[in-house]
Design a protein around this motif. Sequence first.
Motif, PDB file in Angstrom:
ATOM      1  N   ASN A  26       0.809  -1.220   0.000  1.00 33.38           N
ATOM      2  CA  ASN A  26       0.000   0.000   0.000  1.00 33.38           C
ATOM      3  C   ASN A  26       0.840   1.268   0.000  1.00 33.38           C
ATOM      4  OD1 ASN A  26      -2.356  -1.356  -0.116  1.00 33.38           O
ATOM      5  ND2 ASN A  26      -2.882  -1.118   2.035  1.00 33.38           N
ATOM      6  N   THR A  27       1.994   1.251   0.601  1.00 32.25           N
ATOM      7  CA  THR A  27       2.831   2.450   0.667  1.00 32.25           C
ATOM      8  C   THR A  27       3.241   2.899  -0.728  1.00 32.25           C
ATOM      9  OG1 THR A  27       3.687   1.705   2.781  1.00 32.25           O
ATOM     10  CG2 THR A  27       4.912   3.422   1.668  1.00 32.25           C
ATOM     11  N   LEU A  28       3.618   1.966  -1.554  1.00 28.94           N
ATOM     12  CA  LEU A  28       4.016   2.295  -2.919  1.00 28.94           C
ATOM     13  C   LEU A  28       2.852   2.879  -3.704  1.00 28.94           C
ATOM     14  CD1 LEU A  28       6.209   2.207  -5.080  1.00 28.94           C
ATOM     15  CD2 LEU A  28       5.409  -0.079  -5.668  1.00 28.94           C
ATOM     16  N   ALA A  29       1.665   2.316  -3.560  1.00 27.82           N
ATOM     17  CA  ALA A  29       0.494   2.823  -4.274  1.00 27.82           C
ATOM     18  C   ALA A  29       0.104   4.218  -3.797  1.00 27.82           C
ATOM     19  CB  ALA A  29      -0.681   1.860  -4.104  1.00 27.82           C
ATOM     20  N   ILE A  30       0.157   4.436  -2.493  1.00 30.76           N
ATOM     21  CA  ILE A  30      -0.180   5.756  -1.949  1.00 30.76           C
ATOM     22  C   ILE A  30       0.836   6.786  -2.411  1.00 30.76           C
ATOM     23  CG2 ILE A  30      -0.308   7.079   0.188  1.00 30.76           C
ATOM     24  CD1 ILE A  30      -1.519   4.559   1.496  1.00 30.76           C
ATOM     25  N   MET A  31       2.108   6.428  -2.401  1.00 31.79           N
ATOM     26  CA  MET A  31       3.151   7.357  -2.845  1.00 31.79           C
ATOM     27  C   MET A  31       2.993   7.678  -4.323  1.00 31.79           C
ATOM     28  SD  MET A  31       5.471   8.987  -1.476  1.00 31.79           S
ATOM     29  CE  MET A  31       6.574  10.150  -2.198  1.00 31.79           C
ATOM     30  N   ALA A  32       2.705   6.700  -5.133  1.00 32.05           N
ATOM     31  CA  ALA A  32       2.522   6.932  -6.565  1.00 32.05           C
ATOM     32  C   ALA A  32       1.318   7.830  -6.825  1.00 32.05           C
ATOM     33  CB  ALA A  32       2.355   5.602  -7.291  1.00 32.05           C
ATOM     34  N   ALA A  33       0.241   7.626  -6.074  1.00 28.98           N
ATOM     35  CA  ALA A  33      -0.963   8.444  -6.269  1.00 28.98           C
ATOM     36  C   ALA A  33      -0.757   9.865  -5.762  1.00 28.98           C
ATOM     37  CB  ALA A  33      -2.148   7.805  -5.553  1.00 28.98           C
ATOM     38  N   SER A  34       0.108  10.053  -4.789  1.00 27.14           N
ATOM     39  CA  SER A  34       0.302  11.396  -4.241  1.00 27.14           C
ATOM     40  C   SER A  34       1.334  12.207  -5.010  1.00 27.14           C
ATOM     41  CB  SER A  34       0.703  11.304  -2.774  1.00 27.14           C
ATOM     42  OG  SER A  34       1.984  10.724  -2.652  1.00 27.14           O
TER      43      SER A  34
END
Length: 97
Positions: A26-34
Amino acid sequence: MEGEDKRMRGRRTGLLARLARDIAGNTLAIMAASLIPLTAMIGSGVDMSRAYLAQNRLQQACDAAALAGRRVMTDGTANSTVTAEATKLFNFNFAQG
């Protein structure tokens, strides 16, 4: 009927279903979306600071031109000499282009 629902839920093994259940990445997905909004905010901040800087320089050039025009003014009227001197000082302080 209930057994069929359980089997149907068990068959949902697509990519999105697996990602919804898995919390490891989830950290990677949140970082990519932000990154997109973060980049937009940084760009807007740079643009606004450049706009304020240009506005400040323009104000300083206008103030200097008004003071120079007033200094040249002799009888309290603005003539072509006063306008030329103010324009010259404005162009010196605020280069075109």
